[in-house]
Write a protein that holds these residues in place. Structure first.
Motif, mmCIF file in Angstrom:
data_model
loop_
_atom_site.group_PDB
_atom_site.id
_atom_site.type_symbol
_atom_site.label_atom_id
_atom_site.label_comp_id
_atom_site.label_asym_id
_atom_site.label_seq_id
_atom_site.Cartn_x
_atom_site.Cartn_y
_atom_site.Cartn_z
ATOM 1 N N LEU A 1 0.663 -1.185 0.127
ATOM 2 C CA LEU A 1 0.116 -0.119 -0.136
ATOM 3 C C LEU A 1 0.904 1.352 0.066
ATOM 4 C CD1 LEU A 1 -2.994 -0.650 2.481
ATOM 5 C CD2 LEU A 1 -3.082 -0.525 0.054
ATOM 6 N N SER A 2 0.790 2.129 -0.975
ATOM 7 C CA SER A 2 1.230 3.334 -0.981
ATOM 8 C C SER A 2 0.278 4.382 -1.115
ATOM 9 C CB SER A 2 2.275 3.381 -2.092
ATOM 10 O OG SER A 2 2.912 4.835 -2.290
ATOM 11 N N ASN A 3 0.182 5.298 -0.068
ATOM 12 C CA ASN A 3 -0.915 6.495 -0.104
ATOM 13 C C ASN A 3 -2.105 5.803 -0.366
ATOM 14 O OD1 ASN A 3 1.077 8.462 0.633
ATOM 15 N ND2 ASN A 3 1.692 8.644 -1.595
ATOM 16 N N ARG A 4 -2.481 4.708 0.114
ATOM 17 C CA ARG A 4 -3.982 4.234 0.361
ATOM 18 C C ARG A 4 -4.209 3.484 -1.018
ATOM 19 N NH1 ARG A 4 -8.321 8.160 1.868
ATOM 20 N NH2 ARG A 4 -9.575 6.053 1.311
ATOM 21 N N LYS A 5 -3.021 3.280 -2.109
ATOM 22 C CA LYS A 5 -3.350 2.528 -3.302
ATOM 23 C C LYS A 5 -2.478 1.311 -3.262
ATOM 24 C CE LYS A 5 -4.329 6.591 -6.045
ATOM 25 N NZ LYS A 5 -5.460 7.101 -5.580
ATOM 26 N N ILE A 6 -2.969 0.193 -3.964
ATOM 27 C CA ILE A 6 -2.263 -0.878 -3.865
ATOM 28 C C ILE A 6 -1.297 -0.796 -5.219
ATOM 29 C CG2 ILE A 6 -2.250 -3.369 -4.197
ATOM 30 C CD1 ILE A 6 -4.748 -3.473 -2.887
ATOM 31 N N LYS A 7 -0.076 -1.047 -4.900
ATOM 32 C CA LYS A 7 1.057 -1.014 -5.988
ATOM 33 C C LYS A 7 1.764 -2.410 -6.100
ATOM 34 C CE LYS A 7 0.803 3.586 -6.718
ATOM 35 N NZ LYS A 7 0.816 4.228 -8.006
ATOM 36 N N ILE A 8 2.527 -2.517 -7.045
ATOM 37 C CA ILE A 8 3.396 -3.863 -7.132
ATOM 38 C C ILE A 8 4.720 -3.618 -7.425
ATOM 39 C CG2 ILE A 8 2.441 -4.327 -9.473
ATOM 40 C CD1 ILE A 8 2.366 -7.241 -8.711
ATOM 41 N N GLU A 9 5.630 -3.950 -6.732
ATOM 42 C CA GLU A 9 7.164 -3.947 -7.109
ATOM 43 C C GLU A 9 7.549 -5.120 -8.003
ATOM 44 O OE1 GLU A 9 10.889 -2.700 -4.921
ATOM 45 O OE2 GLU A 9 9.868 -4.144 -3.776
ATOM 46 N N ILE A 10 8.066 -4.906 -9.253
ATOM 47 C CA ILE A 10 8.647 -5.887 -10.246
ATOM 48 C C ILE A 10 9.770 -5.836 -10.228
ATOM 49 C CG2 ILE A 10 5.985 -6.144 -11.371
ATOM 50 C CD1 ILE A 10 7.141 -4.364 -13.649
ATOM 51 N N ALA A 11 10.608 -6.585 -11.113
ATOM 52 C CA ALA A 11 11.979 -6.564 -10.945
ATOM 53 C C ALA A 11 12.335 -7.124 -12.432
ATOM 54 C CB ALA A 11 12.833 -7.204 -9.908
ATOM 55 N N LEU A 12 13.559 -6.593 -12.769
ATOM 56 C CA LEU A 12 13.966 -7.200 -14.065
ATOM 57 C C LEU A 12 15.269 -7.923 -13.476
ATOM 58 C CD1 LEU A 12 14.323 -7.346 -17.243
ATOM 59 C CD2 LEU A 12 16.040 -5.498 -16.992
ATOM 60 N N CYS A 13 15.160 -9.322 -13.823
ATOM 61 C CA CYS A 13 16.246 -10.354 -13.104
ATOM 62 C C CYS A 13 16.839 -11.351 -14.039
ATOM 63 C CB CYS A 13 15.724 -10.590 -11.740
ATOM 64 S SG CYS A 13 14.036 -11.601 -12.027
ATOM 65 N N LYS A 14 17.725 -11.816 -13.652
ATOM 66 C CA LYS A 14 18.234 -12.936 -14.322
ATOM 67 C C LYS A 14 18.314 -14.254 -13.329
ATOM 68 C CE LYS A 14 22.350 -14.492 -16.707
ATOM 69 N NZ LYS A 14 23.900 -14.035 -17.064
ATOM 70 N N GLY A 15 18.085 -15.332 -13.934
ATOM 71 C CA GLY A 15 18.093 -16.497 -12.965
ATOM 72 C C GLY A 15 19.271 -17.149 -12.495
ATOM 73 N N LYS A 16 19.333 -17.574 -11.252
ATOM 74 C CA LYS A 16 20.555 -17.960 -10.623
ATOM 75 C C LYS A 16 20.816 -19.529 -11.127
ATOM 76 C CE LYS A 16 20.917 -15.036 -6.637
ATOM 77 N NZ LYS A 16 21.022 -14.875 -5.102
ATOM 78 N N ASP A 17 22.010 -19.811 -10.956
ATOM 79 C CA ASP A 17 22.543 -21.333 -11.352
ATOM 80 C C ASP A 17 22.414 -21.825 -9.737
ATOM 81 O OD1 ASP A 17 22.242 -21.220 -14.039
ATOM 82 O OD2 ASP A 17 24.478 -20.522 -14.322
ATOM 83 N N LEU A 18 22.768 -23.367 -9.718
ATOM 84 C CA LEU A 18 23.410 -23.721 -8.442
ATOM 85 C C LEU A 18 24.515 -22.979 -7.723
ATOM 86 C CD1 LEU A 18 22.345 -25.618 -6.346
ATOM 87 C CD2 LEU A 18 23.635 -27.534 -7.357
ATOM 88 N N PHE A 19 25.326 -22.761 -8.470
ATOM 89 C CA PHE A 19 26.846 -22.374 -8.187
ATOM 90 C C PHE A 19 26.448 -20.940 -7.956
ATOM 91 C CE2 PHE A 19 30.413 -19.399 -9.227
ATOM 92 C CZ PHE A 19 31.224 -20.138 -8.296
ATOM 93 N N ASP A 20 25.626 -20.000 -8.380
ATOM 94 C CA ASP A 20 25.443 -18.779 -7.895
ATOM 95 C C ASP A 20 24.528 -18.662 -6.510
ATOM 96 O OD1 ASP A 20 26.393 -17.698 -10.215
ATOM 97 O OD2 ASP A 20 24.438 -17.482 -11.273
ATOM 98 N N LYS A 21 23.722 -19.531 -6.194
ATOM 99 C CA LYS A 21 23.227 -19.654 -5.137
ATOM 100 C C LYS A 21 24.007 -19.909 -3.901
ATOM 101 C CE LYS A 21 18.638 -21.245 -7.115
ATOM 102 N NZ LYS A 21 17.697 -22.351 -7.206
ATOM 103 N N ARG A 22 25.195 -20.860 -4.199
ATOM 104 C CA ARG A 22 25.876 -21.293 -3.207
ATOM 105 C C ARG A 22 26.945 -20.043 -3.079
ATOM 106 N NH1 ARG A 22 27.574 -27.133 -5.592
ATOM 107 N NH2 ARG A 22 25.672 -28.371 -4.903
ATOM 108 N N GLU A 23 27.296 -19.489 -3.827
ATOM 109 C CA GLU A 23 27.958 -18.110 -3.743
ATOM 110 C C GLU A 23 27.482 -17.003 -2.635
ATOM 111 O OE1 GLU A 23 31.366 -16.878 -4.544
ATOM 112 O OE2 GLU A 23 31.682 -18.913 -5.012
ATOM 113 N N THR A 24 25.935 -17.123 -3.049
ATOM 114 C CA THR A 24 25.423 -16.072 -2.298
ATOM 115 C C THR A 24 25.309 -16.471 -0.866
ATOM 116 O OG1 THR A 24 23.874 -15.589 -4.126
ATOM 117 C CG2 THR A 24 23.129 -14.909 -2.049
#
Length: 158
Positions: free
Chosen positions: A116-139
């Motif tokens: 909710l932002s000033n009594r209005k429903i908003k959605i936050e979207i993201a431009l993203c790239k999928g992680k590989d298993l290796f990337d998840k382990r690094e995180t």
């Protein structure tokens, strides 16, 4: 980590799996076209965005796909369809920018949260790239290293 909260912004629903499965490049705030019973259900937190994604059609309209909003219990027989596609509201240049990046780089657009932002429903979207298993382990390794550093600094101060 000191996070300042916006007093006009109240988080309703978040996609917790998004940060684990994707590396986020850019975030956008979008309006969303909803019916009255959908608004009431979202405010009661009866919605899911875990399996949802965002798609841009050939008319450069942006749609939220496969995010379910449960029917509002106190509504009459004219309740909403739980799995209908919802139109998102962004500026034309933002949609063109997203569309070009998705086509040329093979990136995805996913929903992160309803709020909710000033009594209005908003959605936050993201431009993203999928992680590989290796990337998840690094995180995970980076997060544990940061935790250990903070723990050792705290122990030295005491």
């Amino acid at each position: 980590m000191n996070k300042k909260k916006n007093p006009n912004k109240e988080l309703l629903i978040s996609n917790r799996k998004a940060l684990r499965n994707y590396s986020i490049i850019e975030k956008y705030e979008a309006g969303i076209v909803l019916t009255g019973s959908e608004v009431k259900s979202i405010k009661l937190k009866h919605a899911s965005i875990q399996e949802g994604y965002v798609q841009i059609d050939k008319n450069l309209e942006i749609w939220l796909i496969s995010c379910s909003i449960q029917p509002y219990a106190s509504s009459n027989i004219l309740n909403h369809d739980t799995d209908r596609d919802k139109k998102l509201l962004l500026k034309r240049n933002e949609i063109e920018k997203l569309n070009s990046k998705v086509k040329e780089k093979g990136l995805s657009i996913i929903p992160l949260s309803y709020y909710l932002s000033n009594r209005k429903i908003k959605i936050e979207i993201a431009l993203c790239k999928g992680k590989d298993l290796f990337d998840k382990r690094e995180t995970i390794k980076k997060r544990e290293a940061q935790r250990n550093i903070k723990r050792s600094i705290k122990n030295q101060n005491n």
